[in-house]
Each structure stands twice: as C-alpha cells, then as structure tokens.
Design an enzyme around this catalytic site. Structure first.
Site, PDB file in Angstrom:
ATOM      1  N   TRP A  34       0.849  -1.195   0.000  1.00 20.61           N
ATOM      2  CA  TRP A  34       0.000   0.000   0.000  1.00 20.61           C
ATOM      3  C   TRP A  34       0.885   1.246   0.000  1.00 20.61           C
ATOM      4  CZ3 TRP A  34      -3.918   1.485   4.473  1.00 20.61           C
ATOM      5  CH2 TRP A  34      -4.875   2.357   3.947  1.00 20.61           C
ATOM      6  N   TYR A  67      -4.705   0.684  -4.887  1.00 24.76           N
ATOM      7  CA  TYR A  67      -3.466   1.291  -4.386  1.00 24.76           C
ATOM      8  C   TYR A  67      -2.834   2.198  -5.451  1.00 24.76           C
ATOM      9  CZ  TYR A  67      -3.878  -2.213  -0.646  1.00 24.76           C
ATOM     10  OH  TYR A  67      -4.326  -2.994   0.393  1.00 24.76           O
ATOM     11  N   TYR A 205      -3.637  -7.970   7.768  1.00 26.25           N
ATOM     12  CA  TYR A 205      -3.063  -6.722   7.268  1.00 26.25           C
ATOM     13  C   TYR A 205      -2.787  -5.761   8.422  1.00 26.25           C
ATOM     14  CZ  TYR A 205      -7.658  -4.106   6.888  1.00 26.25           C
ATOM     15  OH  TYR A 205      -8.842  -3.454   7.118  1.00 26.25           O
ATOM     16  N   GLY A 212       3.259   0.947  14.578  1.00 26.97           N
ATOM     17  CA  GLY A 212       2.815   1.315  15.934  1.00 26.97           C
ATOM     18  C   GLY A 212       1.812   2.450  15.946  1.00 26.97           C
ATOM     19  N   SER A 213       1.606   3.109  14.810  1.00 25.48           N
ATOM     20  CA  SER A 213       0.768   4.313  14.868  1.00 25.48           C
ATOM     21  C   SER A 213      -0.717   4.006  15.058  1.00 25.48           C
ATOM     22  CB  SER A 213       0.979   5.179  13.616  1.00 25.48           C
ATOM     23  OG  SER A 213       0.562   4.471  12.490  1.00 25.48           O
ATOM     24  N   LEU A 214      -1.140   2.758  14.795  1.00 26.30           N
ATOM     25  CA  LEU A 214      -2.556   2.426  14.978  1.00 26.30           C
ATOM     26  C   LEU A 214      -2.888   2.083  16.430  1.00 26.30           C
ATOM     27  CD1 LEU A 214      -3.325   0.151  11.883  1.00 26.30           C
ATOM     28  CD2 LEU A 214      -3.783   2.584  12.133  1.00 26.30           C
ATOM     29  N   ARG A 229      13.906  -7.581  24.216  1.00 25.53           N
ATOM     30  CA  ARG A 229      15.292  -7.602  24.726  1.00 25.53           C
ATOM     31  C   ARG A 229      15.750  -9.038  24.964  1.00 25.53           C
ATOM     32  NH1 ARG A 229      13.815  -2.770  27.335  1.00 25.53           N
ATOM     33  NH2 ARG A 229      13.140  -3.801  29.252  1.00 25.53           N
TER      34      ARG A 229
HETATM   35  P1  NDP Z   1       2.001  -2.184   8.329  1.00 26.64           P
HETATM   36  O1  NDP Z   1       1.449  -2.590   9.632  1.00 26.64           O
HETATM   37  O2  NDP Z   1       2.584  -3.211   7.447  1.00 26.64           O
HETATM   38  O3  NDP Z   1       3.076  -1.044   8.598  1.00 26.64           O
HETATM   39  C1  NDP Z   1       3.764  -0.404   7.574  1.00 26.64           C
HETATM   40  C2  NDP Z   1       4.646   0.658   8.208  1.00 26.64           C
HETATM   41  O4  NDP Z   1       5.605   0.030   9.046  1.00 26.64           O
HETATM   42  C3  NDP Z   1       5.424   1.477   7.203  1.00 26.64           C
HETATM   43  O5  NDP Z   1       5.479   2.788   7.687  1.00 26.64           O
HETATM   44  C4  NDP Z   1       6.798   0.845   7.227  1.00 26.64           C
HETATM   45  O6  NDP Z   1       7.808   1.784   6.923  1.00 26.64           O
HETATM   46  C5  NDP Z   1       6.921   0.442   8.669  1.00 26.64           C
HETATM   47  N1  NDP Z   1       7.819  -0.713   8.870  1.00 26.64           N
HETATM   48  C6  NDP Z   1       7.896  -1.846   8.149  1.00 26.64           C
HETATM   49  N2  NDP Z   1       8.796  -2.679   8.671  1.00 26.64           N
HETATM   50  C7  NDP Z   1       9.325  -2.053   9.751  1.00 26.64           C
HETATM   51  C8  NDP Z   1      10.316  -2.393  10.690  1.00 26.64           C
HETATM   52  N3  NDP Z   1      10.939  -3.576  10.648  1.00 26.64           N
HETATM   53  N4  NDP Z   1      10.618  -1.480  11.666  1.00 26.64           N
HETATM   54  C9  NDP Z   1       9.993  -0.286  11.725  1.00 26.64           C
HETATM   55  N5  NDP Z   1       9.032   0.090  10.861  1.00 26.64           N
HETATM   56  C10 NDP Z   1       8.703  -0.789   9.880  1.00 26.64           C
HETATM   57  O7  NDP Z   1       0.836  -1.348   7.603  1.00 26.64           O
HETATM   58  P2  NDP Z   1       0.147  -1.388   6.171  1.00 26.64           P
HETATM   59  O8  NDP Z   1      -1.026  -0.495   6.265  1.00 26.64           O
HETATM   60  O9  NDP Z   1       1.095  -1.130   5.092  1.00 26.64           O
HETATM   61  O10 NDP Z   1      -0.398  -2.891   6.065  1.00 26.64           O
HETATM   62  C11 NDP Z   1       0.334  -3.916   5.438  1.00 26.64           C
HETATM   63  C12 NDP Z   1      -0.271  -4.272   4.082  1.00 26.64           C
HETATM   64  O11 NDP Z   1      -1.568  -4.812   4.236  1.00 26.64           O
HETATM   65  C13 NDP Z   1      -0.497  -3.065   3.157  1.00 26.64           C
HETATM   66  O12 NDP Z   1       0.686  -2.557   2.613  1.00 26.64           O
HETATM   67  C14 NDP Z   1      -1.469  -3.667   2.178  1.00 26.64           C
HETATM   68  O13 NDP Z   1      -0.805  -4.480   1.224  1.00 26.64           O
HETATM   69  C15 NDP Z   1      -2.349  -4.502   3.098  1.00 26.64           C
HETATM   70  N6  NDP Z   1      -3.566  -3.794   3.552  1.00 26.64           N
HETATM   71  C16 NDP Z   1      -4.788  -4.309   3.174  1.00 26.64           C
HETATM   72  C17 NDP Z   1      -5.955  -3.683   3.531  1.00 26.64           C
HETATM   73  C18 NDP Z   1      -7.254  -4.251   3.086  1.00 26.64           C
HETATM   74  O14 NDP Z   1      -8.281  -3.550   3.192  1.00 26.64           O
HETATM   75  N7  NDP Z   1      -7.296  -5.466   2.593  1.00 26.64           N
HETATM   76  C19 NDP Z   1      -5.952  -2.450   4.344  1.00 26.64           C
HETATM   77  C20 NDP Z   1      -4.625  -2.040   4.759  1.00 26.64           C
HETATM   78  C21 NDP Z   1      -3.502  -2.699   4.374  1.00 26.64           C
HETATM   79  P3  NDP Z   1       8.644   1.731   5.545  1.00 26.64           P
HETATM   80  O15 NDP Z   1       7.638   1.633   4.442  1.00 26.64           O
HETATM   81  O16 NDP Z   1       9.400   3.008   5.597  1.00 26.64           O
HETATM   82  O17 NDP Z   1       9.539   0.531   5.599  1.00 26.64           O
END
Ligand code: NDP
Length: 296
Positions: A34, A67, A205, A212-214, A229
C-alpha cells in the site's frame, strides 16, 4: 548482505508456511505494498526492497487496483519481472467492480498493470452493494478462464462470511484478509474461530499496526520491550512474530527499505514461548465479547 546470510534467513522464512485449501503452501510472512509506487523518488528503493523480500522467501505480495490507482500493481510488475513463478500474487478488486459486466475488465486491467497472465489470489476488497451471488459467479468464471487461481475476500466480518458461505460456491472462498495486530485482536472472539472451523486461512493486514501508529503506546509497552530484549530483537519484530504464532495466519508487513525487510524476515525465526504469550495476553487483552471488525 551476503548470499549466505540471505540463505540462512530464507531457510527460517520457508519453515513457516500456511497451507491453502488446495494444498498450496504460502510463506506465513508476505509483503504489503500500500502506498508503494506513488512517489517516483522512492520507486527504486521500493522495488529493491520487495525483490529482497522475495530473495528472503516472503513470496506472497499483496496489492490492489485501488493502491495508487494501479501504481502499486505497476511497481509490483517490476518486482516480479523474470521471477513470476517465485511470487504468490494477490490483488484486490473494488466492490463496485465485482458485477458480472465489470469484474473481467477490472481483472484484465490488473493483469496488464502487473504484466502477468494470472493472479494467484483475487480478493473482493470489501463488501459493497453487488450481491454475493454475482461476485461469486464472476470469480468462478475468472477461475475457469485461468486468469485467477483462487479467490477470497477482505474486510468481511462473521455475518458477511456466513452469508457468503450460504451461497452456491461461496465455500470456494479461500481466505479472508482482515486487520490484525497485537493491539487489535477483535477477530479472535468469533471470526477467527469461525474461519478455523472451516479451514479458511486469514491474511493479517497492518500486522505492524502501521509501525505502531494504529495503537498508541504499543511500542512503548514494557512487556513487549522486555520480550524483545530477551530475544535480542526489536519490539516490532516480536509484534510481527506474534501474528504468525498459529499456522493459519499469513502476515503482510509493508516495508520500503532493505533494513525493514530484513528485520521483518528475521521475525520468522522468533518463536514465542507460552509464558511470553501469556504475558502479552495480560497487556494486550484477548476480546471477551464481540467487537466490530477493525478496519483502516
Ligand atoms: P504495516 O502494519 O505493514 O506497517 C507499515 C509501516 O511500518 C510502514 O510505515 C513501514 O515503513 C513500517 N515498517 C515496516 N517494517 C518495519 C520495521 N521492521 N521497523 C519499523 N518500521 C517498519 O501497515 P500497512 O497499512 O502497510 O499494512 C500492510 C499491508 O496490508 C499493506 O501494505 C497492504 O498491502 C495490506 N492492507 C490491506 C488492507 C485491506 O483492506 N485489505 C488495508 C490495509 C492494508 P517503511 O515503508 O518506511 O519501511
């Protein structure tokens, strides 16, 4: 990262598989997309990250026509170029496109953007106004034509799932993709057990709660940090490992840097003990009543 290091992580990722109803095995850790492909300056890094994810065995790639209005699918086409067979491609159709006259066109457009001739899994993105019967017929037709190998749904709660299952061929639905993370466990009360009783795997998903923002204070939680840890990993890796603690959940974190992809893949080698799970249950409680399905 050396080939040897990649191989070591891949071995761990490949040990964590979810088996679909036709016996196909998919890695429990997949990859979300996404917002990918929307910023031209970030595209190369996003492509490289998803390709690294494939190298590391996270073979399910989740995208949708929604997307970036197809930009994510176009980006994914570059990721799978020359390695289509390695990937398990999931795309989603808008609810307003699942009528008999529009689903073929929507699917064809996704296939064109993805530069492939089939999807491994096609999902109804969320429920709209078009009757389930029509959606099921459309999905089954695409299956017969070989354009999709399987179909499923997303964002359907238990009432909708029951209704879907009551329709002819509704039980051909292979998965339900819903929001699930350590801070949002509502599906454990009824939807997850309902799906388990019917062998319908779940795709989780937002498994990182969007970094963590949710969930306010998720990452600051002392128990989560103590467990992290003890495993010498980060709290988000524990949160991700937690989502795949059972064998029927596929988790699709989105990561657009190689650092994040590697951290996420390494979560496959984290197994939480029953006492660690109990400690997490105390601070991120299981639901004790029915909750509305959480969505973003
Ligand atoms: P996620 O929970 O996957 O979080 C994504 C965020 O976490 C991004 O900001 C990413 O940053 C960050 N991140 C990833 N890995 C790490 C890490 N190891 N340490 C710290 N931060 C990290 O949220 P999404 O909303 O993206 O959900 C995942 C997927 O689920 C979506 O991309 C989509 O494909 C799907 N989805 C489906 C929905 C549906 O209605 N069916 C609705 C929402 C999501 P960065 O990108 O900078 O790495």
């Amino acid at each position: 990262m050396t080939d040897n290091e990649i191989l070591k992580i891949r071995e761990c990722v490949e040990k964590r598989k979810v088996i679909l109803s036709d016996g196909t095995k998919v890695s429990a850790l997949g990859q979300g997309t996404w917002y990918m492909g929307e910023n031209p300056g970030k595209k190369d890094e996003e492509i490289n990250s998803l390709r690294l994810g494939l190298d590391l065995g996270m073979n399910l790639i989740d995208t949708a026509e929604m997307y970036g209005d197809g930009l994510s699918e176009e980006l994914v086409s570059k990721v799978i170029e020359g390695r289509r067979e390695e990937a398990f491609l999931v795309s989603k159709v808008y609810p307003h496109n699942v009528g008999m006259s529009s689903i073929s066109r929507a699917c064809e457009n996704s296939l064109k953007r993805l530069r492939t001739d089939y999807l491994d899994l096609y999902l109804l993105h969320w429920r709209g106004r078009i009757p389930f019967e029509e959606t099921i017929d459309g999905m089954e037709k695409l299956k017969k034509e070989g354009k999709i190998l399987r179909w499923g749904v997303s964002n359907l709660d238990i009432d909708d799932m029951e209704e879907l299952y009551s329709k002819s061929n509704g039980d051909n639905c292979d998965v339900n993709e819903v929001l699930y993370h350590l801070g949002s466990r509502g599906i454990e009360y009824d939807l997850l057990p309902w799906q388990r009783a019917r062998n319908i795997p779940t795709i989780a998903y937002c498994p990182l709660a969007q970094a963590g923002s949710l969930k306010k204070d998720l990452l600051r939680n002392e128990t989560l940090n103590e467990i992290a840890r003890a495993h010498d990993v980060k709290p988000l890796q524990i949160a991700l490992a937690w989502t795949i603690r059972e064998k029927d959940i596929i988790s699709i974190p989105k990561a657009s840097s190689s650092k994040h992809v590697i951290e996420n893949a390494k979560a496959a080698s984290i197994f939480l003990s029953s006492s660690e799970l109990e400690r997490l249950d105390k601070v991120f409680q299981k639901p004790n009543r029915r909750m509305p399905l959480d969505i973003v």
